[in-house]
Design an enzyme around this catalytic site. Structure first.
Site, PDB file in Angstrom:
ATOM      1  N   GLY A  61       2.769  -7.133   3.983  1.00 31.44           N
ATOM      2  CA  GLY A  61       1.699  -7.297   4.952  1.00 31.44           C
ATOM      3  C   GLY A  61       0.987  -5.979   5.213  1.00 31.44           C
ATOM      4  N   ARG A  62       0.338  -5.877   6.359  1.00 30.47           N
ATOM      5  CA  ARG A  62      -0.384  -4.654   6.719  1.00 30.47           C
ATOM      6  C   ARG A  62       0.526  -3.546   7.228  1.00 30.47           C
ATOM      7  NH1 ARG A  62      -5.956  -4.675   7.683  1.00 30.47           N
ATOM      8  NH2 ARG A  62      -6.858  -6.150   6.237  1.00 30.47           N
TER       9      ARG A  62
ATOM     10  N   GLU B 178       1.276  -0.078   5.524  1.00 24.95           N
ATOM     11  CA  GLU B 178       0.223   0.945   5.485  1.00 24.95           C
ATOM     12  C   GLU B 178       0.478   2.057   6.494  1.00 24.95           C
ATOM     13  OE1 GLU B 178      -3.635  -1.850   4.308  1.00 24.95           O
ATOM     14  OE2 GLU B 178      -3.510  -0.934   6.275  1.00 24.95           O
TER      15      GLU B 178
ATOM     16  N   CYS C 197       6.062  -7.416  -1.763  1.00 24.67           N
ATOM     17  CA  CYS C 197       4.617  -7.275  -1.593  1.00 24.67           C
ATOM     18  C   CYS C 197       4.227  -5.818  -1.314  1.00 24.67           C
ATOM     19  CB  CYS C 197       4.158  -8.227  -0.486  1.00 24.67           C
ATOM     20  SG  CYS C 197       2.424  -8.656  -0.504  1.00 24.67           S
ATOM     21  N   HIS C 198       3.563  -5.572  -0.188  1.00 23.63           N
ATOM     22  CA  HIS C 198       3.127  -4.218   0.159  1.00 23.63           C
ATOM     23  C   HIS C 198       4.269  -3.321   0.647  1.00 23.63           C
ATOM     24  CE1 HIS C 198      -0.777  -6.117  -0.185  1.00 23.63           C
ATOM     25  NE2 HIS C 198      -1.346  -4.930  -0.115  1.00 23.63           N
TER      26      HIS C 198
ATOM     27  N   TYR D  32       2.878  -6.438  -4.756  1.00 25.62           N
ATOM     28  CA  TYR D  32       1.600  -7.125  -4.854  1.00 25.62           C
ATOM     29  C   TYR D  32       0.748  -6.354  -5.862  1.00 25.62           C
ATOM     30  CZ  TYR D  32      -2.470  -9.815  -3.762  1.00 25.62           C
ATOM     31  OH  TYR D  32      -3.548 -10.643  -3.883  1.00 25.62           O
TER      32      TYR D  32
END
Length: 196
Positions: free
Chosen positions: A89-90, A93, A119-120, A139
């Site tokens: 997800g975000r 980051e 994923c991320h 991802y």
């Protein structure tokens, strides 16, 4: 033998499925899972987002549920945990900018403890500089970061997963059956080694 204790590091706008499904599945498998977020305490929540594949050039993003944390990041002693889970997800980051998150990830990888990232989540592994020489899925948009960190990007189906030693990675939430099955196998093998 007591249940393995797993640490999940998550944060605001983590991917909903990649946080809730592993958390609940690992609990159902009999593991103890502490979900934490830097700057937040047990009982507080993180916002989640839902990423979907709807025919556009990239995924869409919608607001998800609130996910309740059950432990406090500031109180965590990583040495007390047997394994680490990093949702996507975000959140990765900004989580990768937190020195304590990076130190935690390095601990698990340096000690050879099981680590699952999806994923991320690979953004955190890359920032921690712990995947050089490894084969890592993520991802597809994270491929440059994986390769810049010295890893081989595993270009696999969206519902696949890859295990490289203690590290289990996958590209996105459609991979949950493969990802969680492979992680469980690594956790079980680790338990067998510890008992020997």
């Amino acid at each position: 033998m007591s249940a393995k204790k797993l640490l999940m590091i998550t944060g605001d706008f983590t991917e909903d499925y990649e946080t809730m499904v592993p958390f609940q599945t690992l609990l159902a498998m009999g593991y103890e899972v502490d979900a934490v977020c830097p700057g937040k305490k047990a009982g507080e929540t993180v916002a989640t987002c839902i990423h979907d594949f709807e025919g556009d050039q990239t995924y869409s993003e919608k607001r998800g549920h609130n996910f309740t944390l059950n432990a406090t990041f500031a109180d965590v002693d990583v040495a007390q945990y047997d394994a680490l889970v990093i949702p996507g997800g975000r959140a990765p980051e900004y989580l990768r900018l937190d020195a304590d998150v990076i130190a935690a990830v390095r601990h698990f990888m340096e000690e050879g403890k099981p680590v699952a990232a999806i994923c991320h989540g690979a953004q955190i592994l890359s920032a921690a500089k712990v995947i050089e020489g490894r084969t890592v899925s993520a991802y597809p948009a994270c491929r440059p970061e994986v390769e810049q960190a010295g890893a081989t990007y595993a270009d696999i189906a969206i519902d696949g997963a890859v295990t490289d030693g203690n590290l289990v990675t996958a590209p996105a939430w459609p991979a949950h059956p493969a990802w969680l099955s492979q992680f469980n196998a690594v956790l079980s093998a680790d338990a067998s080694r510890a008992a020997a």
